[in-house]
Design an enzyme around this catalytic site. Structure first.
Site, PDB file in Angstrom:
ATOM      1  N   MET A 107       0.819  -1.208   0.000  1.00 50.93           N
ATOM      2  CA  MET A 107       0.000   0.000   0.000  1.00 50.93           C
ATOM      3  C   MET A 107       0.860   1.269   0.000  1.00 50.93           C
ATOM      4  O   MET A 107       2.059   1.225   0.250  1.00 50.93           O
ATOM      5  CB  MET A 107      -0.921  -0.002   1.212  1.00 50.93           C
ATOM      6  CG  MET A 107      -1.917  -1.153   1.221  1.00 50.93           C
ATOM      7  SD  MET A 107      -3.003  -1.162   2.659  1.00 50.93           S
ATOM      8  CE  MET A 107      -4.000   0.305   2.356  1.00 50.93           C
ATOM      9  N   HIS A 108       0.226   2.386  -0.286  1.00 54.58           N
ATOM     10  CA  HIS A 108       0.750   3.744  -0.043  1.00 54.58           C
ATOM     11  C   HIS A 108       1.807   4.228  -1.040  1.00 54.58           C
ATOM     12  O   HIS A 108       2.151   5.404  -1.035  1.00 54.58           O
ATOM     13  CB  HIS A 108       1.340   3.884   1.369  1.00 54.58           C
ATOM     14  CG  HIS A 108       0.512   3.329   2.465  1.00 54.58           C
ATOM     15  ND1 HIS A 108      -0.793   3.700   2.665  1.00 54.58           N
ATOM     16  CD2 HIS A 108       0.805   2.422   3.435  1.00 54.58           C
ATOM     17  CE1 HIS A 108      -1.269   3.050   3.721  1.00 54.58           C
ATOM     18  NE2 HIS A 108      -0.327   2.269   4.196  1.00 54.58           N
TER      19      HIS A 108
ATOM     20  N   ASP B 138      -2.642  -5.034   0.313  1.00 55.75           N
ATOM     21  CA  ASP B 138      -2.139  -6.341   0.728  1.00 55.75           C
ATOM     22  C   ASP B 138      -2.788  -6.859   2.007  1.00 55.75           C
ATOM     23  O   ASP B 138      -3.100  -8.056   2.119  1.00 55.75           O
ATOM     24  CB  ASP B 138      -0.618  -6.325   0.860  1.00 55.75           C
ATOM     25  CG  ASP B 138      -0.086  -5.192   1.730  1.00 55.75           C
ATOM     26  OD1 ASP B 138      -0.869  -4.409   2.307  1.00 55.75           O
ATOM     27  OD2 ASP B 138       1.150  -5.077   1.827  1.00 55.75           O
TER      28      ASP B 138
END
Length: 480
Positions: free
Chosen positions: A76-77, A232
């Site tokens: 992520m991110h 995830d």
């Protein structure tokens, strides 16, 4: 059959799932992380695509030919910045990059409602402050930005030609109105962007496009549908049947996560608890996130000249849990829950002439457990009840570590057959839901239980004074 892809930090994993829910094959291709400066963590987006192809092509062609749909999960991110030609403008800035701490404060000042809108405290790991850092420090790059994609969604673009994302992954950008499940114009404006820079939003099982003909040909598949997928952690949760209120998961991968499903949006930003959309419509979740978990094992094994993680776990188990002075703070990349501190760093404390490698290995396992205990306390302070957690990730292979974690957290740990498969399994399950129309209840079932570890009161008694020293050590390190 259904293909699940997990675009991770250390590698890309591909999994083939049968319609009956059996994992028929899996393959992994490694990735490297670049750390050109202190606090920086980057990857080349092209490497994700190359690793995806490598992982898929390592699977039996006969299984590939039978694939009916593809699901994507991923780290992520990460900020993947694309120009007008959809080519990356710079390396992607990853989830464990801590350079944008100053920008976090600036964005919260610029948009005082940010925690209300997003349900989360502004952290350097999230995507929005990364873009603000680029705007301030690389203005020539920022001026060329036409699209911002998360890592798995850049791979989607390469596979399908479509710019799309799902709710769970997008919630971690801090550009999403998480309660309303839509982009926030106010949060985008705070970083000089608008909705035209964002991909289209879908729920996890929804179809976002089809494999491009050239990709399908190379993979030996039809031009099958590709569903939105998940971040995830949400994908990992679906893989072990965590789909709703009160169900929980402990993920022991590169990072460590305690994940709890919610039937409503339930934020607690004051203690750096993450409150995001789940990968299913109408469901949210909370997480405590710890930036270093199994990565501590890899790092410490190398630093202590131990051949690998298996040998490191064996040394720790041989030493056992003792009332020794050795202590490890697992903050190799800073920390999120509950400290939101990108500057804190890992440390060994209390070492003496008598401290052998086994004692240091034991301290590493205990230190990661203590960090997760801090996280579960933050979740409980938000009114969340946690009695049981399913365990996934590479760290789930160590039963000894599980005993330590169960005692430190005060929860029952459930180990499942196939629990180490991780987010790629959840991605494949989302593809199955999207393609067949089956319900999440039918597809996202809990795998068979392999083992259960109950909290050991005697072990908890040994760990309690160590954890008190651990918490004091964080405060002391943060002060210097």
């Amino acid at each position: 059959m259904f293909l699940g892809l997990d675009i991770g930090t250390s590698g890309v994993k591909a999994v083939i799932l049968s319609e009956s829910g059996e994992v028929l094959a899996q393959a992994t291709a490694d990735l490297a992380v670049s750390r050109p400066q202190a606090l920086w963590s980057e990857q080349a987006p092209a490497d994700w695509v190359a690793a995806t192809h490598h992982a898929v092509l390592a699977i039996d062609p006969a299984l590939r030919a039978a694939v009916q749909g593809v699901g994507l999960a991923g780290q992520m991110h990460g900020a993947t910045l694309l120009g007008a030609d959809d080519a990356p403008l710079r390396p992607a800035i990853l989830w464990n990059d801590g350079r944008s701490f100053a920008e976090c404060a600036a964005l919260e000042a610029a948009q005082p409602r940010s925690r209300e809108i997003t349900g989360n405290i502004m952290m350097p790991g999230f995507t929005a402050p990364k873009l603000e850092w680029v705007r301030r420090h690389e203005p020539d790059v920022f001026a060329q930005v036409r699209s911002v994609l998360l890592p798995k969604d850049y791979v989607r673009l390469a596979l399908t030609g479509e710019k799309a994302s799902d709710m769970s992954d997008s919630a971690g950008t801090l550009w999403l109105d998480v309660g309303q499940r839509r982009w926030s114009a106010d949060m985008l404006a705070a970083t000089g962007l608008d909705e035209s820079h964002m991909p289209r939003l879908y729920e996890g099982p929804e179809v976002t496009g089809q494999l491009r003909a050239d990709v399908a040909s190379v993979w030996g598949m039809g031009t099958v549908p590709v569903v939105a997928g998940a971040g995830d952690n949400a994908a990992g949760a679906l893989g072990v049947g965590v789909t709703g209120e009160g169900q929980g998961m402990l993920s022991l991968g590169t990072s460590g996560v305690i994940f709890v499903g919610n039937d409503q949006f339930r934020p607690n930003p004051a203690q750096a608890v993450h409150a995001f959309c789940h990968a299913l419509p109408g469901v949210w979740h909370q997480m405590s996130v710890h930036l270093s978990a199994a990565s501590c094992i890899d790092w410490a094994a190398k630093a202590c000249n131990v051949p690998g993680p298996a040998e490191f776990f064996a040394l720790a188990e041989q030493h056992g849990v003792q009332a020794g002075s050795e202590l490890f703070l697992p903050y190799l990349s800073g920390e999120r829950t509950p400290h939101n501190d990108p500057h804190i760093r890992a440390a060994f404390l209390g070492l003496g002439n008598e401290s052998a490698t086994g004692a240091m290995a034991a301290a590493v396992l205990e230190g990661v457990a203590f960090a997760h205990a801090d996280g579960i306390d933050a979740l409980r302070s938000a009114g969340t009840r946690i009695d049981e957690l399913c365990v996934i990730g590479g760290g789930s292979r160590s039963v000894h570590w599980g005993r330590i974690l169960a005692a430190a957290l005060g929860v029952r740990l459930v180990y499942l057959d196939g629990g180490e498969v991780g987010p790629a399994l959840g991605a494949a399950r989302l593809a199955q839901i999207g393609v067949t129309g089956a319900s999440a209840a039918q597809v996202c079932t809990r795998p068979p239980v392999r083992a259960v570890i109950e909290p050991d009161a005697a072990l908890a008694e040994v760990l309690t004074p160590k954890r008190a020293r651990f918490r004091a050590a964080y405060a002391a390190l943060a002060a210097i």
